[in-house]
Design a protein around this motif. Structure first.
Motif, mmCIF file in Angstrom:
data_model
loop_
_atom_site.group_PDB
_atom_site.id
_atom_site.type_symbol
_atom_site.label_atom_id
_atom_site.label_comp_id
_atom_site.label_asym_id
_atom_site.label_seq_id
_atom_site.Cartn_x
_atom_site.Cartn_y
_atom_site.Cartn_z
ATOM 1 N N ASP A 4 22.340 26.104 37.664
ATOM 2 C CA ASP A 4 22.763 27.079 36.657
ATOM 3 C C ASP A 4 23.111 26.314 35.382
ATOM 4 O O ASP A 4 23.033 25.084 35.341
ATOM 5 N N GLY A 5 23.475 27.045 34.336
ATOM 6 C CA GLY A 5 23.735 26.413 33.052
ATOM 7 C C GLY A 5 24.850 25.393 33.101
ATOM 8 O O GLY A 5 24.768 24.322 32.485
ATOM 9 N N LYS A 9 24.460 21.420 32.231
ATOM 10 C CA LYS A 9 25.248 20.776 31.178
ATOM 11 C C LYS A 9 25.964 19.535 31.701
ATOM 12 O O LYS A 9 25.979 18.487 31.056
ATOM 13 N N LYS A 10 26.553 19.657 32.880
ATOM 14 C CA LYS A 10 27.232 18.504 33.485
ATOM 15 C C LYS A 10 26.226 17.399 33.804
ATOM 16 O O LYS A 10 26.524 16.209 33.642
ATOM 17 N N GLY A 11 25.044 17.807 34.261
ATOM 18 C CA GLY A 11 24.002 16.828 34.578
ATOM 19 C C GLY A 11 23.527 16.075 33.348
ATOM 20 O O GLY A 11 23.261 14.870 33.409
ATOM 21 N N GLU A 45 22.427 22.569 23.252
ATOM 22 C CA GLU A 45 22.681 21.128 23.298
ATOM 23 C C GLU A 45 22.195 20.453 22.012
ATOM 24 O O GLU A 45 21.188 20.842 21.419
ATOM 25 N N LYS A 46 22.932 19.432 21.599
ATOM 26 C CA LYS A 46 22.479 18.588 20.496
ATOM 27 C C LYS A 46 21.594 17.495 21.083
ATOM 28 O O LYS A 46 22.044 16.707 21.923
ATOM 29 N N ALA A 140 16.998 15.559 26.139
ATOM 30 C CA ALA A 140 18.423 15.845 26.297
ATOM 31 C C ALA A 140 19.104 14.819 27.195
ATOM 32 O O ALA A 140 20.324 14.625 27.111
ATOM 33 N N PHE A 141 18.321 14.169 28.051
ATOM 34 C CA PHE A 141 18.873 13.170 28.967
ATOM 35 C C PHE A 141 18.831 11.761 28.364
ATOM 36 O O PHE A 141 19.026 10.777 29.068
ATOM 37 N N ASN A 142 18.575 11.689 27.065
ATOM 38 C CA ASN A 142 18.702 10.440 26.296
ATOM 39 C C ASN A 142 17.826 9.296 26.794
ATOM 40 O O ASN A 142 18.294 8.173 26.988
ATOM 41 N N PHE A 143 16.541 9.588 26.973
ATOM 42 C CA PHE A 143 15.588 8.510 27.215
ATOM 43 C C PHE A 143 15.189 7.897 25.878
ATOM 44 O O PHE A 143 15.054 8.598 24.875
ATOM 45 N N ASP A 144 14.990 6.590 25.871
ATOM 46 C CA ASP A 144 14.508 5.934 24.656
ATOM 47 C C ASP A 144 13.042 6.255 24.411
ATOM 48 O O ASP A 144 12.620 6.489 23.274
#
Length: 199
Positions: A4-5, A9-11, A45-46, A140-144
Motif C-alpha cells: 500500500d502507499g 513510502k517507508k520502502g 515523492e520528490k 525514487a529509490f535513488n539509483f545513480d
C-alpha cells in the motif's frame, strides 16, 4: 507482501529493494488499482533523476554480458545500479524466459546492484509497456544509474530513445556494409556505437 502507499513510502525511505520488486510487479499488473497505488504514491515523492542508459542491439550481440562487466565496474566504485532487462514474450504462449539475469551472476550478487527482468508482453519497440513508469519508480529509490536493456532489436525498434539519456547501440564486427551503416532507424538514434565482439 501486500503493498500500500504507506509501505511503499517507508520502502523508498529505507531503500528496501524487496518493496521495489513488489512495486514493479504492481506497476506491471493488469489491475488498475494496483498500478494506482504506485503512481499516486510516486506523485507525492520528490525524485532525483538517475542517469538512464539504454543498451540496444540485435539478439546475441552481447548486451547482457557488457552490462554485467560495465555495471560491476561502476558498483565497485560505489555507484548504485539498477538494470531493467526487457525479455521478449512468446506470441504463442505469452510467456517469457526472463533469462538475461543469468548472464549477470556477478553483478546480481553485488550489494549495489538491482536487476529486474521484465517481459515485453509483445510490445513493439524493444521495451515493455510499463518501462517508463518503472524507470520513475526506480529513480525514487535513488539509483545513480538505470540501465534499460532492450529485447534483441532490428532496424526500426527505437522506443528506448524516448526513455534514456544516452542510447548505446552494440554491434558485432562485420555486420553489414557501408549502405547498412547509413540507413535510417536504429543507427541514427544511437549516441554511442559500441563494437562488442572480436572475430
Amino acid at each position: 507482501m501486500k503493498l500500500d502507499g504507506s509501505i511503499l513510502k517507508k520502502g523508498i525511505l529505507a531503500r528496501d529493494l524487496t518493496v521495489l520488486s513488489k512495486a514493479i510487479t504492481y506497476l506491471e499488473s493488469e489491475h488498475s488499482q494496483k498500478r494506482e497505488i504506485v503512481t499516486s504514491t510516486l506523485s507525492q515523492e520528490k525524485i532525483n533523476p538517475s542517469i538512464v542508459i539504454g543498451f540496444t542491439g540485435s539478439p546475441g550481440v552481447g548486451k547482457s554480458s557488457f552490462i554485467e562487466t560495465f555495471g560491476h565496474h561502476l558498483c565497485e566504485q560505489g555507484k548504485k545500479i539498477c538494470v531493467l532487462a526487457i525479455d521478449p514474450s512468446s506470441t504463442v504462449s505469452g510467456g517469457s524466459i526472463l533469462g538475461d539475469k543469468t548472464r549477470m551472476s556477478k553483478l546480481s550478487n553485488h550489494e549495489n546492484a538491482f536487476i529486474r527482468p521484465t517481459p515485453s508482453n509483445s510490445e513493439l519497440g524493444g521495451v515493455g509497456a510499463r518501462t517508463f513508469e518503472t524507470i520513475n519508480l526506480c529513480e525514487a529509490f535513488n539509483f545513480d544509474y538505470i540501465f534499460v536493456e532492450t529485447v534483441g532489436v532490428g532496424q526500426s525498434e527505437i522506443e528506448v530513445r524516448y526513455l534514456a539519456d544516452l542510447v548505446v547501440l552494440l554491434l558485432e564486427p562485420g555486420a553489414g556494409d557501408e549502405l547498412q551503416g547509413i540507413k535510417r532507424g536504429i543507427m541514427e538514434i544511437a549516441d554511442l556505437v559500441l563494437i562488442n565482439k572480436a572475430d
